[in-house]
Design an enzyme around this catalytic site. Structure first.
Site, PDB file in Angstrom:
ATOM      1  N   ASP A  14       0.941  -1.197   0.067  1.00  0.00           N
ATOM      2  CA  ASP A  14       0.044   0.189   0.001  1.00  0.00           C
ATOM      3  C   ASP A  14       0.964   1.311  -0.020  1.00  0.00           C
ATOM      4  OD1 ASP A  14      -2.392   1.535   0.686  1.00  0.00           O
ATOM      5  OD2 ASP A  14      -1.281   1.663   2.680  1.00  0.00           O
ATOM      6  N   TYR A  16      -0.324   4.833   0.690  1.00  0.00           N
ATOM      7  CA  TYR A  16      -0.467   6.025   1.745  1.00  0.00           C
ATOM      8  C   TYR A  16      -0.329   5.620   3.100  1.00  0.00           C
ATOM      9  CZ  TYR A  16      -1.028   8.783  -2.396  1.00  0.00           C
ATOM     10  OH  TYR A  16      -1.073   9.590  -3.638  1.00  0.00           O
ATOM     11  N   ARG A  45      -7.170  12.937   6.522  1.00  0.00           N
ATOM     12  CA  ARG A  45      -7.098  11.507   6.030  1.00  0.00           C
ATOM     13  C   ARG A  45      -8.321  10.672   6.383  1.00  0.00           C
ATOM     14  NH1 ARG A  45      -4.394   7.758   3.178  1.00  0.00           N
ATOM     15  NH2 ARG A  45      -4.199   5.854   4.577  1.00  0.00           N
ATOM     16  N   SER A 122      -2.509   0.872  -5.111  1.00  0.00           N
ATOM     17  CA  SER A 122      -2.728   1.843  -4.071  1.00  0.00           C
ATOM     18  C   SER A 122      -4.099   2.657  -4.862  1.00  0.00           C
ATOM     19  CB  SER A 122      -1.628   2.947  -3.980  1.00  0.00           C
ATOM     20  OG  SER A 122      -2.022   4.331  -3.677  1.00  0.00           O
ATOM     21  N   ASN A 123      -4.708   3.300  -4.051  1.00  0.00           N
ATOM     22  CA  ASN A 123      -6.008   4.170  -4.394  1.00  0.00           C
ATOM     23  C   ASN A 123      -5.298   5.385  -5.224  1.00  0.00           C
ATOM     24  OD1 ASN A 123      -7.849   2.505  -3.298  1.00  0.00           O
ATOM     25  ND2 ASN A 123      -8.192   3.417  -1.565  1.00  0.00           N
TER      26      ASN A 123
END
Ligand code: LAC
Length: 227
Positions: A14, A16, A45, A122-123
């Site tokens: 991942d 972040y 966040r 990752s997003n």
């Protein structure tokens, strides 16, 4: 542990919160809004994640950069902070240039040296990820940099995790997924990956019917797990 079924180990990260510190924006936030910097970073966040979950469930995808900006706008309003266009643009710029955690680069290099293949899943958009990777001097370390943007859904939607299986051409059980986000290691375990949780905040494990295969407090603990 490096060779599994006669193949190179595949370790997927991942981004972040795991390789890059989302709260590295707090310093600038504190300069802009003295006394509220860390709280703004925290609310931002949390809202960013909530919006990504909601947009996936409600099938209202917009990319992660846009979600970040709307979450920032909401968070400033929630904390009654006067977010001028200039302040918004500086904070977004800080988000595009997040600092890596101090151990990230050395650990990635060490895992590569063990002979494993690495990837990011990752997003974040490909463009956002490219910038973070290049700022951190991590170019060339990853066999694949995979963005949720390819399927227009956010983790923990299984179609995002599937990107790693497709890229490595192997089943989920032959991939190790590493995240500092308990919801993300849970989603990855639901999907069938082996998981390692970097519990940077020393929070309790998520109660979502699955447990990570390994856990530690920094990425350095992942090295022991892989050995
Ligand atoms: C990532 C965020 C959500 O996918 O942690 O990188």
């Amino acid at each position: 542990m490096i060779m599994e079924s006669g193949r190179k180990l595949a370790v997927v990260f991942d981004a972040y919160g795991t390789l890059f510190d989302v709260h590295s924006v707090a310093a600038l936030a504190e300069t802009l809004f003295p006394g509220d910097g860390p709280e703004l970073s925290r609310v931002w966040r949390a809202k960013h994640l909530e919006y990504s979950f909601l947009r996936t469930i409600g099938e209202q995808y917009v990319d992660f950069r846009v979600v970040a900006e709307s979450a920032l706008q909401y968070s400033a309003e929630k904390l009654a902070l006067p977010l001028t266009a200039g302040a918004r643009s500086r904070l977004m710029n800080a988000y595009f240039n997040l600092a890596p955690f101090p151990e990230s680069l050395a650990v990635l290099q060490a895992i590569r040296k063990m002979g494993a293949d690495l990837a990011i899943l990752s997003n974040g958009t490909s463009e956002m990820l490219r910038k973070l990777i290049s700022n951190a001097g991590m170019e060339g370390l990853f066999t694949h940099v995979l963005s949720a943007d390819a399927v227009k859904k956010y983790k923990p939607d299984p179609r995002v995790y599937e990107l790693a299986c497709k890229a490595f051409k192997r089943p989920a059980g032959q991939i190790i997924f590493v995240s500092s986000n308990g919801w993300d290691t849970s989603g990855a375990a639901w999907y069938g990956f082996k998981t390692f949780w970097v519990n940077r905040q020393s929070v309790p494990p998520e109660r979502l019917d699955v447990m990570p295969g390994g856990a530690g407090t920094t990425l350095e603990d992942l090295l022991d797990y892989l050995r």
